[in-house]
Design a protein around this motif. Structure first.
Motif, PDB file in Angstrom:
ATOM      1  N   TRP A   1       9.568   3.208   6.116  1.00 29.07           N
ATOM      2  CA  TRP A   1       8.473   3.607   5.251  1.00 29.07           C
ATOM      3  C   TRP A   1       8.977   3.823   3.830  1.00 29.07           C
ATOM      4  CZ3 TRP A   1       3.255   4.299   6.530  1.00 29.07           C
ATOM      5  CH2 TRP A   1       2.958   4.170   7.885  1.00 29.07           C
ATOM      6  N   ARG A   2       8.094   3.592   2.864  1.00 23.22           N
ATOM      7  CA  ARG A   2       8.399   3.850   1.463  1.00 23.22           C
ATOM      8  C   ARG A   2       7.254   4.659   0.860  1.00 23.22           C
ATOM      9  NH1 ARG A   2      12.453   1.722   3.003  1.00 23.22           N
ATOM     10  NH2 ARG A   2      13.754   0.170   1.949  1.00 23.22           N
ATOM     11  N   LEU A   3       7.621   5.779   0.220  1.00 21.37           N
ATOM     12  CA  LEU A   3       6.659   6.586  -0.530  1.00 21.37           C
ATOM     13  C   LEU A   3       6.823   6.272  -2.012  1.00 21.37           C
ATOM     14  CD1 LEU A   3       4.557   8.872  -0.807  1.00 21.37           C
ATOM     15  CD2 LEU A   3       6.501  10.474  -0.914  1.00 21.37           C
ATOM     16  N   ARG A   4       5.733   5.941  -2.689  1.00 20.80           N
ATOM     17  CA  ARG A   4       5.787   5.539  -4.101  1.00 20.80           C
ATOM     18  C   ARG A   4       4.879   6.414  -4.945  1.00 20.80           C
ATOM     19  NH1 ARG A   4       4.706  -0.279  -1.484  1.00 20.80           N
ATOM     20  NH2 ARG A   4       6.860  -0.741  -0.861  1.00 20.80           N
ATOM     21  N   VAL A   5       5.395   6.858  -6.069  1.00 22.86           N
ATOM     22  CA  VAL A   5       4.620   7.654  -7.017  1.00 22.86           C
ATOM     23  C   VAL A   5       4.923   7.163  -8.421  1.00 22.86           C
ATOM     24  CG1 VAL A   5       4.490   9.718  -5.566  1.00 22.86           C
ATOM     25  CG2 VAL A   5       6.429   9.423  -7.113  1.00 22.86           C
TER      26      VAL A   5
END
Length: 514
Positions: free
Chosen positions: A425-429
């Protein structure tokens, strides 16, 4: 396996049929504050296909076999808008595309997109984009628009001997619209963009290719490309008055009106034009790469009323040159970019036999970006800063109006991507903020804007899922333009007004299935 493939195709087509404006814009970059320089990605490579859209570069940029599904929705609202802009707007799209590497020398890409655009509470205008035209239709009503239609696109690319490659592409768009008020204006728009491209590259030495930090499509010492796209389009508007108090007007510009009292009115816009592009790439050692691209577009638009009465003619010429220099080594990236663009257009009225208006605008932008992707930092981080200068010289000879002004622009972007759950998973902000010159006929010299964004990505061996959400806000700032005539049409907002925008994007990508 065939049953699995058939199921995937079935549900993909089903999703397409029950949905409505997709964008091939990479969800990852949008979720990262719209970074374009600091973070390497498939959508910002310094190659023929992505840096200039040369169809001859598809064979280097894409490989394997995959299906992509994109969903995009956008909602816009707020008091900061011009006189003929909608009070609210909703648009949706869904795009279904496929990539097929037929052999080592040939690659094919095709897509079908269905778009829906729904401007709400539009005051007087009968045109979808009135501020892009000098001859427009208006009435005395406020109503809602409905625009729907498909876009079909395809690109084919093939390698040739002596490091050459060629490509062909076409785009065909059909759109139907209706303003559901007493004038019952219906619009039918079609556009056809065929094109061809050629590219040549001098390959890297095999002994140094292993250490080349750039992607496969960028792996060349020297690259040269050229492409040409002639295009043809037509828009037909038909208005039928159902009530006599719903008056219909034909206008030249945004102030000069001529009342049309006929019960039925037909206007046809015919546009012919040409797009040319050129590219050059240089590898400056194993860790640096330079790209230069030039884009030229010319178009002529004729306006005819009631099938045979010629009203006017519009001509536009646009040039843009972009240079980008990228350095990558050991997870560190620094990139700089400069862009200069110029647009000149003029319009002529048949009735007066003279020039109606002229517009000349120039924009220069320079930016630099920094990115870091090292093992000791549990994230991919990037930041970019842009500076620019914009000037506009607009003259409306019939309304005796003119704008001659210039202003500086700036923008800051930043974003980060964090791995989650063993990296699957990748969390992007991300986010950005800045000031820029607004579009034509906004009376303020500049507008301030900011946005926040976020998203998630999930990768598996044979598929990838990505979602992104972006919230934007903009409002006027600074002084008004100095006008020769104070009654300039479009001044229907105050310094405290705000325009908001919410975007949601979804992408599903399926890799290499048989």
């Amino acid at each position: 396996m065939r049953t699995k493939t058939a199921a995937i195709i079935f549900f993909g087509l089903l999703f397409f049929l029950i949905s409505k404006h997709s964008s091939s814009m990479d969800n990852r970059l949008k979720a990262l504050g719209n970074l374009q320089l600091a973070v390497p990605d498939s959508e910002n490579q310094l190659g023929f296909y992505y840096f200039g859209k040369n169809p001859a570069g598809l064979v280097y940029a894409r490989s394997g076999q995959r299906m992509n599904l994109y969903w995009n929705s956008r909602h816009t609202w707020g008091d900061y808008h011009r006189l003929y802009d909608p009070l609210k707007e909703q648009d949706y799209s869904l795009k279904f595309e496929g990539v097929k590497t037929m052999n080592k020398k040939e690659t094919f890409w095709g897509s079908v997109t269905y778009m829906g655009d729904y401007p709400r509470q539009v005051y007087r205008s009968l045109e979808q984009y009135p501020y892009r035209k000098n001859f427009i239709l208006t009435d005395t009503t406020t109503g809602n628009f409905w625009y729907n239609g498909p876009v079909i696109s395809a690109v084919y690319s093939r390698k040739l001997p002596f490091n050459f490659s060629v490509g062909a592409a076409f785009n065909y768009k059909v759109q139907m619209g209706l303003k559901n008020v007493y004038t019952k204006v219906e619009s039918i728009r079609w556009a056809f963009f065929p094109g061809i491209g050629i590219a040549w590259r001098l390959k890297q030495n095999p002994t140094t290719t292993f250490k080349q930090p750039f992607s496969k499509s960028e792996n060349s010492k020297i690259g040269l490309g050229f492409f040409v796209f002639p295009y043809n389009s037509q828009t037909r508007l038909t208005a039928v008055k159902e009530l006599q108090d719903a008056l219909l007007y034909r206008q030249i510009g945004l102030d000069t009106r001529f009342q049309q009292v006929r019960s039925k009115y037909i206007r046809i816009y015919r546009t012919k034009g040409l797009i040319l592009g050129g590219q050059m790439f240089l590898s400056l050692g194993r860790h640096s790469r330079l790209g230069i691209a030039h884009f030229y577009r010319s178009s002529g638009n004729s306006v005819t009323d009631n099938l045979f009465i010629k009203r006017g003619y519009e001509q536009m010429i646009f040039n843009r040159t972009t240079g980008r220099l990228v350095y990558q080594k050991n997870g560190f990236r620094i990139a700089g970019q400069m862009t200069y663009s110029n647009r000149e257009d003029w319009s002529k009225t048949i009735e007066y036999g003279s020039l109606y208006g002229e517009n000349n605008q120039n924009r220069f932008t320079a930016g630099i970006g920094f990115g870091l992707n090292r093992k000791w930092i549990p994230a991919v981080v990037g930041a970019e800063i842009y500076w620019g200068h914009f000037s506009r010289n607009f003259k409306d000879y019939l309304a005796h109006q003119s704008i001659a002004a210039e202003a500086n622009e700036w923008e800051f972007r930043t974003g980060a991507e964090f791995p989650l759950f063993r990296g699957n998973w990748r969390l992007r902000v991300g986010g950005n903020a800045g000031e820029k010159v607004p579009g034509p006929f906004f009376m303020y010299r500049r507008e301030r804007f900011w946005s926040v964004s976020g998203g998630l990505g999930w990768r598996q061996p044979q598929f990838r899922v990505s979602i992104a959400a972006i919230y934007r806000s903009k409002s006027p700032k600074g002084k008004l333009y100095l006008l020769e005539q104070p009654a300039f049409n479009g001044a229907r907002f105050l310094p405290g007004d705000v325009r908001r925008n919410l975007v949601f994007q979804f992408m599903l990508q399926l890799y290499t299935f048989e």
